[in-house]
Design a protein around this motif. Sequence first.
Motif, PDB file in Angstrom:
ATOM      1  N   VAL A  65      63.531  11.477  20.593  1.00  0.00           N
ATOM      2  CA  VAL A  65      63.331  12.749  21.282  1.00  0.00           C
ATOM      3  C   VAL A  65      61.942  12.782  21.926  1.00  0.00           C
ATOM      4  CG1 VAL A  65      63.092  15.241  20.967  1.00  0.00           C
ATOM      5  CG2 VAL A  65      64.916  13.994  19.790  1.00  0.00           C
ATOM      6  N   PHE A  66      60.947  12.493  21.125  1.00  0.00           N
ATOM      7  CA  PHE A  66      59.552  12.555  21.587  1.00  0.00           C
ATOM      8  C   PHE A  66      59.315  11.616  22.774  1.00  0.00           C
ATOM      9  CE2 PHE A  66      55.033  11.069  20.688  1.00  0.00           C
ATOM     10  CZ  PHE A  66      54.445  12.158  21.301  1.00  0.00           C
ATOM     11  N   GLN A  67      59.728  10.373  22.600  1.00  0.00           N
ATOM     12  CA  GLN A  67      59.408   9.372  23.626  1.00  0.00           C
ATOM     13  C   GLN A  67      60.281   9.528  24.861  1.00  0.00           C
ATOM     14  OE1 GLN A  67      58.912   5.373  22.226  1.00  0.00           O
ATOM     15  NE2 GLN A  67      58.184   6.026  20.235  1.00  0.00           N
ATOM     16  N   PRO A  95      47.685   2.130  26.849  1.00  0.00           N
ATOM     17  CA  PRO A  95      47.980   2.035  25.407  1.00  0.00           C
ATOM     18  C   PRO A  95      48.948   0.914  25.067  1.00  0.00           C
ATOM     19  CG  PRO A  95      48.050   4.319  26.087  1.00  0.00           C
ATOM     20  CD  PRO A  95      47.882   3.498  27.334  1.00  0.00           C
ATOM     21  N   PHE A  96      49.916   0.663  25.984  1.00  0.00           N
ATOM     22  CA  PHE A  96      50.910  -0.356  25.681  1.00  0.00           C
ATOM     23  C   PHE A  96      50.296  -1.747  25.633  1.00  0.00           C
ATOM     24  CE2 PHE A  96      54.491  -3.169  26.817  1.00  0.00           C
ATOM     25  CZ  PHE A  96      55.260  -2.904  25.696  1.00  0.00           C
ATOM     26  N   LEU A 105      44.684   1.277  13.515  1.00  0.00           N
ATOM     27  CA  LEU A 105      43.346   1.386  12.925  1.00  0.00           C
ATOM     28  C   LEU A 105      42.545   2.491  13.610  1.00  0.00           C
ATOM     29  CD1 LEU A 105      42.417  -2.372  12.391  1.00  0.00           C
ATOM     30  CD2 LEU A 105      42.743  -0.649  10.617  1.00  0.00           C
ATOM     31  N   LEU A 106      42.711   2.572  14.940  1.00  0.00           N
ATOM     32  CA  LEU A 106      42.018   3.605  15.710  1.00  0.00           C
ATOM     33  C   LEU A 106      42.423   4.995  15.227  1.00  0.00           C
ATOM     34  CD1 LEU A 106      40.366   4.271  18.387  1.00  0.00           C
ATOM     35  CD2 LEU A 106      42.596   4.453  19.460  1.00  0.00           C
ATOM     36  N   PHE A 107      43.732   5.221  15.132  1.00  0.00           N
ATOM     37  CA  PHE A 107      44.194   6.541  14.702  1.00  0.00           C
ATOM     38  C   PHE A 107      43.874   6.807  13.236  1.00  0.00           C
ATOM     39  CE2 PHE A 107      46.446   6.618  18.672  1.00  0.00           C
ATOM     40  CZ  PHE A 107      46.385   7.960  19.006  1.00  0.00           C
ATOM     41  N   TYR A 108      43.861   5.739  12.443  1.00  0.00           N
ATOM     42  CA  TYR A 108      43.488   5.904  11.036  1.00  0.00           C
ATOM     43  C   TYR A 108      42.070   6.473  10.941  1.00  0.00           C
ATOM     44  CZ  TYR A 108      43.057   4.844   6.066  1.00  0.00           C
ATOM     45  OH  TYR A 108      42.886   4.948   4.725  1.00  0.00           O
ATOM     46  N   VAL A 136      51.844   8.385  16.812  1.00  0.00           N
ATOM     47  CA  VAL A 136      51.148   7.142  17.141  1.00  0.00           C
ATOM     48  C   VAL A 136      52.120   6.152  17.786  1.00  0.00           C
ATOM     49  CG1 VAL A 136      49.912   5.156  16.190  1.00  0.00           C
ATOM     50  CG2 VAL A 136      49.396   7.449  15.371  1.00  0.00           C
ATOM     51  N   GLY A 137      53.345   6.096  17.266  1.00  0.00           N
ATOM     52  CA  GLY A 137      54.370   5.232  17.876  1.00  0.00           C
ATOM     53  C   GLY A 137      54.629   5.659  19.309  1.00  0.00           C
ATOM     54  N   GLY A 138      54.725   6.967  19.528  1.00  0.00           N
ATOM     55  CA  GLY A 138      54.957   7.478  20.867  1.00  0.00           C
ATOM     56  C   GLY A 138      53.801   7.150  21.796  1.00  0.00           C
ATOM     57  N   TRP A 139      52.611   7.371  21.306  1.00  0.00           N
ATOM     58  CA  TRP A 139      51.406   7.102  22.102  1.00  0.00           C
ATOM     59  C   TRP A 139      51.426   5.655  22.590  1.00  0.00           C
ATOM     60  CZ3 TRP A 139      46.730   4.327  22.019  1.00  0.00           C
ATOM     61  CH2 TRP A 139      45.705   4.865  22.793  1.00  0.00           C
TER      62      TRP A 139
END
Lengths: 271, 467
Positions: A65-67, A95-96, A105-108, A136-139
């Motif tokens: 849904v999100f992506q 980002p890809f 790691l960045l989002f962590y 994060v997966g979507g990003w």
Amino acid sequence: MPGVLFFAFFAVVPMVLAFYLSFTSWDGLGDPQPVGLDNWRKLVNDDRMVQSLWLTVLLTAASWVFQTVIALLLGVWAAGRQRNRAVLSAIFFVPFLLSSTAIALLFYALLDPNFGIIQENILGSSSGAFLAIVFVGGWQFIPFHTLIYQGGARQIPEVLYQAAAIDGAGRYRQFFSITLPQLRHTVTTSTVLLVVGSLTYFETVLILTKGGPGTDTAILPYLMYEAGFKSYDFGYASAIASFLVVAATGLSLILVRLTGFGSMRSTREGM
Amino acid sequence: MESISGRSNGGRPTGGQPTGESPGSLGSRTFDSRTFSRRWVLGAGATTLLTTGLTACGSGDGSGGGSSTITAMVYGDDAVKVQTAAVDRFNKSAASKSAKGKVKLEKVPGSDYSAKLRTAMGSPSAPDVFFNWGGGSIKAYQEANQLIDLTDTIADDPVLKSGFLPSVLAAGGLGGRNYGIPMRGMQPVILFYNKSVFAEHKLQPPTTWAELQDINAKLKAARITPFALGGADTWTELMWLEYLVDRIGGPEVFAKIQGGDASAWGDPAVLKAAETVKELIDDGAFGSKFSSVSYVNGGAPAVFAKGKAAMHLMGSWEYSTQLGKFPSFAKNNLGWCAFPTVEGGTGDIRNVVGNPTNYWSVNARTQNKDAAIAFLKDCASETYAKALVANGDIPTTANAAKLLEASPNPEFATFQYEMVEKAPAFTLSWDQALGADIATPMLTEINKLFVGKSSPSQFVSALKELK
């Protein structure tokens, strides 16, 4: 031919061996001991497997849904020929190009409750951790799907829009009556990639949550990793792996069948 | 981050990242058909499990001729410089010449260590000597007959026999047999406190649970979190249960569990410890965000050093972690004490939990056992112990006491040494004492208890199922 060999050696052979290992007990030392269906029985009766399966389905649905919504809109927008769109699309694509590990790691770091930008207990709460993984997966993957939709949208013949405009169709009417139906196959392609990708989603979970809090983000690939490389129960891990292969293959076949992608009907009948 | 994660992991592999690197070249040993097929299964199976793949690694080149090189696989954190120096020293020594062998050190980055060791040990190019945590961490290797029994070697050798603290030497074995030689500093778990916060609020380090609760109440009134806790790493939560079970029911409770009696999880002390943990959490003793705070990335140590939290239950490596990140805090304001007793409990306040130390074990398939044993003997030498002391570690050698003056912090070093030396019981960290097959689900259940996903009684019944 090299392609076939490559696929056989790096995909088929390991798959067959994992399937074989799923009927054995092996802790990584000595030789695997055959145990018949024990691992598969455990798989069926494991409470964590049920939870894990449900989480995987939920993650796949939420990611879809999100992506899909964002990538579809962005892709159609980016299909325009304006120069600023080309520049912005290039930036969106960045980002890809980063590695999943780097992104995680960045989002962590960004989500650290004491030193991050959002100082809340996000990764320590069940819903927060789950949504963080979806986000994060979507990003990371929205740019890729945007690219697919951009390509798809550019394939739509201009005459359709011109005809619609003459008939008095506005922008929204054009989008829902022309763009969306014309992108049907693109949606299928993107969906299959997304679903299979979600089923094998791993690094982000490992780095962001390690399956936690508790077991609330332990999706199937993580459960497999834990069984194999934490508990050293390679037999059970292989059973989960084999299940994933079957599930992913089955799901993509069903998707292709349901959407009529397989019959290759033209989307431009009457053109 | 590397230095922190290295120290902090000291003893406990946390979530390993499955990087697909394969250090070293493949061994030049010939593959017979059996090992070849196993290698296939290993490499190929692992590749499927992780798309990144994991190659059998190692570099045991058993070249023929006059002398051979054996490999030693070690946990690659800061402290590895002591082993690097020991290897250099050994390779130049007379002992190396007479054993006709040299040692090559293979450093594996911290979080990957356990998984990498396991895959290497299942492959033809396994290390000859390897770092481990004793107890449950080597059980699978012992059961697969992959370890050399060192009991007689130690008994026949005066240097090894009297070189180490007996309790520490014993913890490197299984079932009364010795399989390991101590090779790093001791790592007891200690209750650290922030001296300036304690002084400001006129508090004394707690010796009983009632005092601890009193301190908690005062700190919360002052809007300070009583305890820092890096709950994103489950092993930090494990330390609380280890000490509580010891203080409530004594060291015998876990000793029974370690002996393979899963029903011993049903001991009232385990339930009481879990309930105490729940009370602490509900009481806000760890703050509201502990479940997303990590130790490994420096989060919990920073919260503690900055005075946002007043105390921190952590392994002795907390000192060097703080020395690296917040040197002035480590030197001036870091205090330490024993874990308090619990009223009505039978555990002695002098009992210690943690990791006695790390060990070298020898692979049964080594081609040069003499060289391996000769290399292990170096760990009992004064030179080796001095190198550990200089690194801020407390050696587990019998001669350590007189070396501690040279430590960067003699006061802390002496406290630690006496704590371990005088301990009536030293309980090995549960996750290292039990095999990985039990420790992994156990850590998951502990995390569920801490984040409120299971109640104390659910926690106990889940643990009783672990076999």
